[in-house]
Design a protein around this motif. Sequence first.
Motif, PDB file in Angstrom:
ATOM      1  N   GLN A 181       0.738  -1.225   0.172  1.00  0.00           N
ATOM      2  CA  GLN A 181       0.033  -0.180  -0.039  1.00  0.00           C
ATOM      3  C   GLN A 181       0.763   1.229   0.180  1.00  0.00           C
ATOM      4  O   GLN A 181       0.545   2.272  -0.618  1.00  0.00           O
ATOM      5  N   PHE A 182       2.149   1.242   0.691  1.00  0.00           N
ATOM      6  CA  PHE A 182       2.862   2.448   0.780  1.00  0.00           C
ATOM      7  C   PHE A 182       4.308   2.226   0.419  1.00  0.00           C
ATOM      8  O   PHE A 182       5.090   2.055   1.226  1.00  0.00           O
ATOM      9  N   PRO A 183       4.673   1.878  -0.865  1.00  0.00           N
ATOM     10  CA  PRO A 183       5.826   1.460  -1.170  1.00  0.00           C
ATOM     11  C   PRO A 183       7.063   2.347  -0.810  1.00  0.00           C
ATOM     12  O   PRO A 183       8.289   1.896  -0.692  1.00  0.00           O
ATOM     13  N   GLU A 184       6.809   3.533  -0.618  1.00  0.00           N
ATOM     14  CA  GLU A 184       7.714   4.528  -0.581  1.00  0.00           C
ATOM     15  C   GLU A 184       8.027   4.958   0.876  1.00  0.00           C
ATOM     16  O   GLU A 184       8.986   5.753   1.279  1.00  0.00           O
ATOM     17  N   SER A 185       7.067   4.656   1.832  1.00  0.00           N
ATOM     18  CA  SER A 185       7.014   5.305   3.011  1.00  0.00           C
ATOM     19  C   SER A 185       6.484   4.294   4.156  1.00  0.00           C
ATOM     20  O   SER A 185       6.370   4.780   5.322  1.00  0.00           O
ATOM     21  N   SER A 186       6.582   2.898   4.165  1.00  0.00           N
ATOM     22  CA  SER A 186       6.635   2.142   4.920  1.00  0.00           C
ATOM     23  C   SER A 186       7.587   2.127   6.131  1.00  0.00           C
ATOM     24  O   SER A 186       8.681   2.130   5.673  1.00  0.00           O
ATOM     25  N   MET A 187       7.148   1.819   7.281  1.00  0.00           N
ATOM     26  CA  MET A 187       8.276   1.626   8.511  1.00  0.00           C
ATOM     27  C   MET A 187       8.509   0.237   8.666  1.00  0.00           C
ATOM     28  O   MET A 187       7.768  -0.509   8.935  1.00  0.00           O
ATOM     29  N   SER A 200      13.045   3.474   6.355  1.00  0.00           N
ATOM     30  CA  SER A 200      11.649   3.722   5.464  1.00  0.00           C
ATOM     31  C   SER A 200      11.908   3.063   3.908  1.00  0.00           C
ATOM     32  O   SER A 200      13.018   3.234   3.523  1.00  0.00           O
ATOM     33  N   SER A 201      11.020   2.477   3.736  1.00  0.00           N
ATOM     34  CA  SER A 201      11.183   1.609   2.378  1.00  0.00           C
ATOM     35  C   SER A 201      11.488   2.291   1.210  1.00  0.00           C
ATOM     36  O   SER A 201      12.182   1.635   0.388  1.00  0.00           O
ATOM     37  N   GLY A 202      11.093   3.619   1.087  1.00  0.00           N
ATOM     38  CA  GLY A 202      11.609   4.372   0.000  1.00  0.00           C
ATOM     39  C   GLY A 202      13.043   4.529  -0.026  1.00  0.00           C
ATOM     40  O   GLY A 202      13.353   5.178  -1.081  1.00  0.00           O
ATOM     41  N   LEU A 217       3.077  11.484   8.003  1.00  0.00           N
ATOM     42  CA  LEU A 217       3.796  10.110   8.261  1.00  0.00           C
ATOM     43  C   LEU A 217       3.880   9.379   6.829  1.00  0.00           C
ATOM     44  O   LEU A 217       4.587   8.374   6.909  1.00  0.00           O
ATOM     45  N   LEU A 218       3.927   9.962   5.609  1.00  0.00           N
ATOM     46  CA  LEU A 218       3.969   9.150   4.625  1.00  0.00           C
ATOM     47  C   LEU A 218       4.966   9.716   3.474  1.00  0.00           C
ATOM     48  O   LEU A 218       5.269   9.020   2.695  1.00  0.00           O
ATOM     49  N   GLY A 219       5.808  10.727   4.082  1.00  0.00           N
ATOM     50  CA  GLY A 219       7.049  11.168   3.275  1.00  0.00           C
ATOM     51  C   GLY A 219       8.010  10.265   3.701  1.00  0.00           C
ATOM     52  O   GLY A 219       8.278   9.942   4.850  1.00  0.00           O
ATOM     53  N   LYS A 220       8.932   9.788   2.871  1.00  0.00           N
ATOM     54  CA  LYS A 220       9.822   8.660   3.131  1.00  0.00           C
ATOM     55  C   LYS A 220      10.861   9.290   4.102  1.00  0.00           C
ATOM     56  O   LYS A 220      11.520   8.747   4.851  1.00  0.00           O
ATOM     57  N   SER A 221      11.182  10.804   3.858  1.00  0.00           N
ATOM     58  CA  SER A 221      12.131  11.526   4.569  1.00  0.00           C
ATOM     59  C   SER A 221      11.614  11.608   6.062  1.00  0.00           C
ATOM     60  O   SER A 221      12.563  11.636   6.856  1.00  0.00           O
ATOM     61  N   ASP A 222      10.339  11.919   6.273  1.00  0.00           N
ATOM     62  CA  ASP A 222       9.651  12.061   7.453  1.00  0.00           C
ATOM     63  C   ASP A 222       9.875  10.477   8.304  1.00  0.00           C
ATOM     64  O   ASP A 222      10.422  10.721   9.360  1.00  0.00           O
ATOM     65  N   VAL A 223       9.518   9.574   7.618  1.00  0.00           N
ATOM     66  CA  VAL A 223       9.756   8.256   8.270  1.00  0.00           C
ATOM     67  C   VAL A 223      11.280   8.069   8.572  1.00  0.00           C
ATOM     68  O   VAL A 223      11.508   7.476   9.771  1.00  0.00           O
TER      69      VAL A 223
END
Length: 971
Positions: A681-687, A755-757, A806-812
Amino acid sequence: MLKSKTFVKKTRKGNVVKVHREHYMRDDVWCGAEHCVKCGGDEKPLQATPSAESQSQKFKFFHYILPDTNVVLHQIDLLEHANITNIIILQTVLDEVKNQNTAIYTRLRAIITNHEKHAYVFTNEHHRDVFVERLPKESSNDRNDRAIRVSTEWYNKHLPQNKGVRVVMLTNDRDNKRLAELDNIPCATIEQYVNGLPNSAEMVDLLALASDSISSSTPAGDKLDYPDYLAKGTVQAGIKSGALVQGTFNRSRENYLEGYVSAKAHPEPILLKGRLACNRAIFGDIVAVKLLPENEWEHPSKTLAVNEGDEEDQPDTDAVGGEAKNAPVLPSASLVPPPPCGKVVGIVKRNWRAYCGVLAPSKGSGVFHLFRPQDRSIPNIRIKTRQAESLQGKRIIVNIDGWERTSMYPNGHFVRVIGDLGDRVAEGEVILIEHDVSYAKFSGDVLACLPATPWVLTDEEVARRKDLRYLDVCSIDPPGCTDIDDALHARLLPNGNYEVGVHIADVTHFVQPRTAMDKEAASRGTTVYLTDNRIDMLPELLGSNLCSLRSNVDRLAFSCLWEMTPECEMVDVMFTKSVIRSKASLTYDEAQARVDDKTQQDDLTKSIRQLNKFAKILKARRFEAGALSLASPEVRFKMDMEDERCDPLEVNVKELKETNSLVEEFMLLANCTVAQRIHEQFPESSMLRRHPAPNKERFDSLVSWAKTVNVELDVSSSKKLAESLDKAVLPDRPYFNTLIRILTTRCMMQAQYFSSGTLPEEDYKHYGLAAPIYTHFTSPIRRYADVIVHRLLGSSIGWDHADPTLLGKSDVETLCDNLNYRHRNAQFAGRASVELYTHLFFKNRVVVEDGYIIRVKDNALIVIVPKYGFESVVYFDSQQTDYAEDKQALTLTTEDGKPYKFHMFDRLKVQIHVDSSNEQHQKLVMQLVEPHIPGLSVVPTDAMAVDEPNANTSNKRASPAAGPSEKKLKK
């Protein structure tokens, strides 16, 4: 009023762009003073009449203080003192501090929000009367200093009608003070101001020392000529060009005169040999290193040298590298080439913190004294105090202010007393401070986020969820567990398959994004488990009550439901928010008793037996895929609860049962299943959580050690390693297999959140679990990572809208950095607590136990004692030893001329007791019983935790060796 501001800004890619911004100006910004005639209103932070205790006698009028940026940055400990009140913080200062030091900015925000401090933020940058434009050719720093002077002058024109209260500017900048005095602005240096306070004798010790004051007082014997650092511009240019390497400094745990620098741009740690090569770097500093020519590279010292705190009595080192002078000549032959060596030429960022320790006994009547940190990777610190006599025998906190190139020691200042040396409460607080664990009570803002009590589950909430209260759900945990994250069930379906459920506490129902509670939990990162205490990530009402899946009460959960065939093949999976009612809260022993007692045939027991059957199949499949089974002994203390001191009566390695594995396997299955779902669902921003495969070089020593006893280890893959570990059995040495697994654990990399991304999918793998993708979902009460994963999973099933913050990869990724840091420190704090109680257990005891040699040095044997889960060192006189590196053997020849040989993995009998001669660093002393060596004297040494990192790290804040089996750890 509206102004237009234009300035240039450098982007992340290095481009320079012109930025236009609208800047709003107002004339109704309040001054913050109570009963101010001009501003009006009674509810203002600044008192109309400040208390006498906070008034410096240097000024004969009531006043508020207005510190400039440098005072805030360097004197924050003083500003936090209870008697420093009525503080005006300008927006200019607040913004500068935020840009320069986030840690001090956080502390400054705490001062501002503390009502007892009477601090007020004055938004001078948007006040029409005090806003100042930057003049042509004026530096940004000079403009900000001018803005501070203009605001102070404005206050002193604005406030005279307010009962005569005035404002005093505090600055240690000579030019800023001189210009203020020319304009008749009341001002003082921080030292002048403090010396005028009624309790100045107490507060003057909090002053950060200026460089010139410490240099002039340094005794001749404590002087050292360190190399100058390169200019910042030169350092940055060197790093960019590759001429210099940027990395994190670590002190060697085996020889305090050496250090290592770990750098992303360099494949292996860079060795720094000698004080001058380390060049005033302190553990955790980000440094710039210049590599030495390859012909100057050397091996690490094979001499074990622990910093005992008396550095002036230790042998000195050569200018750049080399062994300590007068050290024994070591064999030049080596099985592996030397690592790259270098020297520190600049500091990119200091990572100083508050240090706990004791004041060394005074050698004179002066005001300068040496502070000995508890953390032996930190050098002694010279402080100025007039309280030396009263501080003897106390645990105190000191901060570092600077380190002059001509001084052997950094300079610092006293902060506060923790308690008496040896007091259990004080020693426990030391552990928390040393590992940067936030242990303060939850603030009022956090507690205000809690639901009203008594909390009632509403019909509306039940209607939104899947009602699973009819299921035979139970939890299985250690005895006394109150923060129950998970529960399980298994039941037979009409089609002959089984429904298996893992039910996890729905913490996100109570912890909403961007609330004070959410921010506090994110900052803490994890619950910290100590031997006698628990530092919770969430308030007790949630962790031990409303979120805890206790038996016979309705609780909110996030459920993962699988349909499985009788052969444990997965048919389908469903995720749902649910309501459950656990039928039993069992301990591991109680659950095991149900499994073993065939007379029990109730539905709950059948459920546990089916779960146990499936767990065995899942475990076998993991190992077939290459998962590792390593060893990391955990000890359990039995306390004397009738004694108010709760002294430990017994200490033993924890015994694991089948039901421990039952819980572990289903937690692992849930984590892997959830990881797949959120990544889809969130390939770029999963923890996610990864465990990198270790470099084969990390196994070199272990492989060569194993060969000395004719054991072959294949480290080409996790599967090959697991197979060779299973075969690593010596019939005459029953503990050998466990020993080799413990040592293998130390070769592992540290598991980390990411972060996955930010990484390619091939780097997602969890090496120790042999899992292609993994995360943490099953413990949201005690881990904030799981809270984030719950939010992502909830969004993936349409329960909640995704939180954009929470969905930006840099934020994660930023969040992951903090969680990795907090997780490591929590591990080390727990081990330090075990070490403290181990010392307490041995304080009045002398025991003889089996030990095994796990390292051979040229002057020492490092021995592990399995029963108590610790290791210690047996030193020898190096003039009597002959070290054979290729055979990992040490030959000791004593006065009787008889040689005694010690080999890697040999079993010994050792006598263990505590040496309390050094009150700060009490030592567990090991003395050889078998073999008996006449006339052998043993030097007392500190015990070291079994899971300490390898030689590339040095300190309990460093990355520990990863425990690749992501077990469910509860206290």
